[in-house]
Write a protein that holds these residues in place. Sequence first.
Motif, PDB file in Angstrom:
ATOM      1  N   ALA A 162      -6.984   4.103   0.397  1.00 53.70           N
ATOM      2  CA  ALA A 162      -6.809   5.188  -0.350  1.00 53.70           C
ATOM      3  C   ALA A 162      -5.733   4.872  -1.328  1.00 53.70           C
ATOM      4  N   SER A 163      -4.808   3.929  -1.102  1.00 55.84           N
ATOM      5  CA  SER A 163      -3.598   3.732  -1.906  1.00 55.84           C
ATOM      6  C   SER A 163      -4.109   3.192  -3.197  1.00 55.84           C
ATOM      7  N   SER A 164      -5.220   2.375  -3.684  1.00 55.12           N
ATOM      8  CA  SER A 164      -5.536   1.938  -4.655  1.00 55.12           C
ATOM      9  C   SER A 164      -5.993   3.174  -5.732  1.00 55.12           C
ATOM     10  N   ASP A 165      -6.257   4.574  -5.051  1.00 57.19           N
ATOM     11  CA  ASP A 165      -6.442   5.426  -6.029  1.00 57.19           C
ATOM     12  C   ASP A 165      -5.394   6.403  -6.288  1.00 57.19           C
ATOM     13  N   ARG A 166      -4.059   6.107  -5.966  1.00 53.44           N
ATOM     14  CA  ARG A 166      -3.023   6.808  -5.960  1.00 53.44           C
ATOM     15  C   ARG A 166      -2.170   6.347  -6.986  1.00 53.44           C
TER      16      ARG A 166
ATOM     17  N   LEU B 117       7.968  10.154  -3.150  1.00 55.54           N
ATOM     18  CA  LEU B 117       8.075   9.134  -3.743  1.00 55.54           C
ATOM     19  C   LEU B 117       6.854   8.302  -3.988  1.00 55.54           C
ATOM     20  N   GLY B 118       5.779   8.818  -3.445  1.00 53.95           N
ATOM     21  CA  GLY B 118       4.389   8.319  -3.411  1.00 53.95           C
ATOM     22  C   GLY B 118       4.090   7.369  -2.023  1.00 53.95           C
TER      23      GLY B 118
ATOM     24  N   HIS C  33       0.818  -1.180   0.042  1.00 53.83           N
ATOM     25  CA  HIS C  33       0.023   0.009   0.025  1.00 53.83           C
ATOM     26  C   HIS C  33       0.690   1.444  -0.043  1.00 53.83           C
ATOM     27  N   ALA C  34       2.105   1.083   0.250  1.00 51.69           N
ATOM     28  CA  ALA C  34       3.238   2.074   0.429  1.00 51.69           C
ATOM     29  C   ALA C  34       2.656   3.139   1.595  1.00 51.69           C
ATOM     30  N   VAL C  35       2.339   2.817   2.614  1.00 49.07           N
ATOM     31  CA  VAL C  35       1.807   3.650   3.628  1.00 49.07           C
ATOM     32  C   VAL C  35       3.017   3.154   4.820  1.00 49.07           C
TER      33      VAL C  35
END
Length: 330
Positions: free
Chosen positions: A315-319, A286-287, A254-256
Amino acid sequence: MNHNIPLSPRPLDHLSRNQRRVLTVGQLREHGVTASDLAERCRPGGPWQQLLPHVYLLHAGPPTSEERLEAALLYAEGPEGSQGEVMVTGLAALALHRFSSVPPLIGLDRIDLLVPRQRRLRASGEVMIHRAHVLPGPEEVAGVPCAPVPRALADAVAELDDPETVRRVLTEAVRGGHCEATAVVRELSQARLLSRPHVVEAVDALLAEGRAIAEGRLYDMVRCFGLPDPVWHVDLRLPGGPHLGGVDAYWPEHAVAVEIDARAPRQEEDALWSEYARKREHLERLGITVVHITPKKLRESLEQQAAVVRTALMASSDRSPAAYVVVLPA
């Protein structure tokens, strides 16, 4: 019997039977007690005694803990009881909070009070006076106005020379859930106590304790609120590139990232905050979404913080996809 001479108790006996056993000279005057009455009753071996200037105990023998507290507060309020705010601080406040590392109130040889700096009030008897430019909001404990625990700790530590006692009271404050480590360090810094070596050593242990507790709550948050398992305590790097910084929890898919913000408010706070901000900005370029959580929020609003992290994960899927980073154990 001569009915023209009424037989009655002394006119002041009702005061000694009153539920309130500690009164100021002004309150006694309202009950009709004259200066000569007061002197007679407070004579050696008499039924009353003077505890502090203008404050009297309406029985013989030692005062109870409650009476000592009441006498100290009445003394600080002044003869007419209209001299502004006052609250218990130092070891006496910690005793009221039931700190096990502090003797009970009856075992303390003094009571510390916090008053506004402009008050012309001196220490007297067992009452010690501390002053504040701006008084904190009092916390009522057992009906007594007390300084918040971080301020009470600072006032207590200012008078303590034993390193082990300092370490115990600071650690208990955090371990017992009374306050956060950063709040304690802030008060110690404002009181200019961080120049004392034994206080610095205790603070280092305190911050380690506070971080360990916060990390435990973060684990509980993930487990209790059904969040996906992250990788814990990792360093992030660009492939073949520079070190990006460490985080407390990271969800690679998820890059969180979650980082516990447990900064100690010392002299280098601004520089340390700049370092936090630079790392966060770099990761977000870097996202990678970075969620900062304070120990206080983990203690007081765990469910709300779990919702914040869950929202970031969803929200990671929308980025846009984040840059690839290498994840290494810290």
